[in-house]
Motif scaffolding. Structure first.
Motif, PDB file in Angstrom:
ATOM      1  N   ASN A  74       0.823  -1.218   0.000  1.00  0.00           N
ATOM      2  CA  ASN A  74       0.000   0.000   0.000  1.00  0.00           C
ATOM      3  C   ASN A  74       0.855   1.265   0.000  1.00  0.00           C
ATOM      4  O   ASN A  74       0.558   2.228   0.707  1.00  0.00           O
ATOM      5  CB  ASN A  74      -0.951   0.011   1.210  1.00  0.00           C
ATOM      6  CG  ASN A  74      -1.787  -1.240   1.307  1.00  0.00           C
ATOM      7  OD1 ASN A  74      -2.442  -1.631   0.340  1.00  0.00           O
ATOM      8  ND2 ASN A  74      -1.759  -1.893   2.463  1.00  0.00           N
ATOM      9  N   THR A  75       1.925   1.254  -0.799  1.00  0.00           N
ATOM     10  CA  THR A  75       2.905   2.334  -0.766  1.00  0.00           C
ATOM     11  C   THR A  75       2.819   3.216  -2.008  1.00  0.00           C
ATOM     12  O   THR A  75       2.638   2.728  -3.136  1.00  0.00           O
ATOM     13  CB  THR A  75       4.325   1.759  -0.666  1.00  0.00           C
ATOM     14  OG1 THR A  75       4.431   1.013   0.539  1.00  0.00           O
ATOM     15  CG2 THR A  75       5.378   2.850  -0.673  1.00  0.00           C
ATOM     16  N   VAL A  76       2.979   4.510  -1.786  1.00  0.00           N
ATOM     17  CA  VAL A  76       3.166   5.482  -2.862  1.00  0.00           C
ATOM     18  C   VAL A  76       4.576   6.036  -2.699  1.00  0.00           C
ATOM     19  O   VAL A  76       4.920   6.533  -1.620  1.00  0.00           O
ATOM     20  CB  VAL A  76       2.143   6.628  -2.784  1.00  0.00           C
ATOM     21  CG1 VAL A  76       2.375   7.628  -3.922  1.00  0.00           C
ATOM     22  CG2 VAL A  76       0.721   6.083  -2.835  1.00  0.00           C
ATOM     23  N   ALA A  77       5.400   5.947  -3.746  1.00  0.00           N
ATOM     24  CA  ALA A  77       6.793   6.371  -3.635  1.00  0.00           C
ATOM     25  C   ALA A  77       7.206   7.207  -4.838  1.00  0.00           C
ATOM     26  O   ALA A  77       6.792   6.940  -5.978  1.00  0.00           O
ATOM     27  CB  ALA A  77       7.716   5.162  -3.505  1.00  0.00           C
ATOM     28  N   TYR A  78       8.033   8.194  -4.568  1.00  0.00           N
ATOM     29  CA  TYR A  78       8.600   9.040  -5.623  1.00  0.00           C
ATOM     30  C   TYR A  78      10.121   8.957  -5.547  1.00  0.00           C
ATOM     31  O   TYR A  78      10.702   9.094  -4.464  1.00  0.00           O
ATOM     32  CB  TYR A  78       8.164  10.495  -5.460  1.00  0.00           C
ATOM     33  CG  TYR A  78       8.980  11.455  -6.297  1.00  0.00           C
ATOM     34  CD1 TYR A  78       8.781  11.556  -7.674  1.00  0.00           C
ATOM     35  CD2 TYR A  78       9.973  12.249  -5.714  1.00  0.00           C
ATOM     36  CE1 TYR A  78       9.549  12.413  -8.452  1.00  0.00           C
ATOM     37  CE2 TYR A  78      10.736  13.111  -6.479  1.00  0.00           C
ATOM     38  CZ  TYR A  78      10.527  13.189  -7.846  1.00  0.00           C
ATOM     39  OH  TYR A  78      11.288  14.031  -8.608  1.00  0.00           O
ATOM     40  N   VAL A  79      10.754   8.709  -6.696  1.00  0.00           N
ATOM     41  CA  VAL A  79      12.209   8.693  -6.798  1.00  0.00           C
ATOM     42  C   VAL A  79      12.629   9.776  -7.782  1.00  0.00           C
ATOM     43  O   VAL A  79      12.138   9.809  -8.922  1.00  0.00           O
ATOM     44  CB  VAL A  79      12.734   7.324  -7.270  1.00  0.00           C
ATOM     45  CG1 VAL A  79      14.259   7.333  -7.317  1.00  0.00           C
ATOM     46  CG2 VAL A  79      12.233   6.209  -6.356  1.00  0.00           C
TER      47      VAL A  79
END
Length: 338
Positions: free
Chosen positions: A123-128
């Motif tokens: 359930n993760t939202v990630a920005y790189v």
């Protein structure tokens, strides 16, 4: 690989077990679609494969996500490795940072509790961010998707979390620093001074590695973990670290790494006999670019009031463990990438 593991110490079964370990075996697929104007759709689906027990299938329990990538960086949603776990794996000499003997056994635990920094999160939202000469930044938010009443369950178990991290990976140099925070873990730890539900866990971690032209590699990691908000208001924290050195010669590499977790401090006061340490001797031989033989010997020692087990592939198999347990593991195996 073929492994032999042992537990010893007061209150334990004091016995050994032979077993076949399938460490971090996986299969998956990924793809990219060009959407035009520099924008791309990306996806990945990875599943565990347990070659020793014939258990697995398309379960998506490893890094599995969908997202968008472009000049702005990459935004993904799904089940994703924590950036602090990536940092730990970068400085661990064990191939894939998988199986028993990894430094996370002391740098990723406090009083027997996994802090979560060395795991994946659903359930993760990630920005790189894009890479700036090898420097990237990561921001991730994990939806807890749960709210359990304290009265009904003995503690809140929402478990929403976030991480921020920066990593520099360019040539012979790697360096990273990050922060990990989990609210309302609903988990318990030992000793009793930190054993209550509803703790918040925060982790600050820094790691670095350097590869010399002589194929000598040195790495280091420092991890400060704190539990607070627990019932009774006790703040518990500890400092852990690891060091390693390896030397390559031809197709061979031999390495030694050592990690230590200091005593837990409860509201600033030292809690005696809550430290632990781990040492691993590692050897690898590259048969080809994709196949290696690897061997390791690891020893984890706990003081009398703590029981940090191997973080991955824990010693179990019906063996009795207790505070003060010591764990030993040895194995020889084959690793293949395709």
């Amino acid at each position: 690989g073929q492994a032999f593991v042992n537990v010893s110490g007061a209150g334990t079964s004091g016995a050994s077990v032979s077993r076949l370990d399938s460490n971090s075996s996986l299969i998956g697929f990924k793809g990219v679609e060009d959407l035009g104007n520099g924008l791309k759709a990306v996806f990945q689906f990875e599943s565990n494969v347990s070659a020793d027990t014939n258990v697995g299938g398309l379960n998506g329990v490893r890094d599995s996500y969908i997202g968008l990538a472009g000049g702005f960086g990459t935004l993904v949603l799904g089940n994703i490795t924590h950036p602090l776990r990536t940092m730990g794996a970068k400085v661990d000499l064990i191939p894939g940072a998988a199986g028993f003997g990894t430094m996370a056994s002391v740098t990723g635990q406090i009083g027997g509790l996994h802090t979560g920094a060395d795991d994946r999160a659903a359930n993760t939202v990630a920005y790189v961010s894009p890479s700036f000469g090898g420097l990237t930044g990561t921001v991730a938010y994990i939806n807890g998707e749960n709210r359990v009443s304290t009265a009904a369950a003995g503690g809140v178990a929402n478990q929403h979390a976030f991480q921020v991290a920066a990593q520099y990976d360019n040539g012979p140099i790697y360096a990273g620093v990050g922060y990990h925070k989990v609210n309302d873990t609903g988990l318990n730890a030992t000793p009793a001074v930190v054993a209550s539900a509803g703790e918040n866990v925060s982790v600050i971690r820094a790691a670095g590695a350097y590869m010399f032209p002589t194929k000598t590699k040195v790495t280091a990691l420092v991890d400060r973990t704190k539990l607070d908000g627990a019932i009774g208001g006790v703040e518990a924290k500890r400092l852990a670290w690891s060091l390693s050195v390896s030397q390559g010669f031809g197709k061979n590499t031999i390495g030694l790494q050592y990690g230590r977790s200091g005593n837990i401090k409860a509201d600033g006061a030292n809690v005696a006999d809550t430290s632990s340490s781990i040492a691993s001797l590692i050897y690898t031989y590259d048969i080809s670019k994709r196949t290696m033989i690897h061997a390791r010997l690891s020893r984890l020692n706990n003081s009398s009031e703590v029981n940090n087990g191997f973080y991955n592939n824990a010693v179990a198999q019906g063996l009795t463990t207790a505070d003060g347990a010591d764990y030993t593991g040895g194995m020889v195996g084959v690793r293949h990438s395709f």
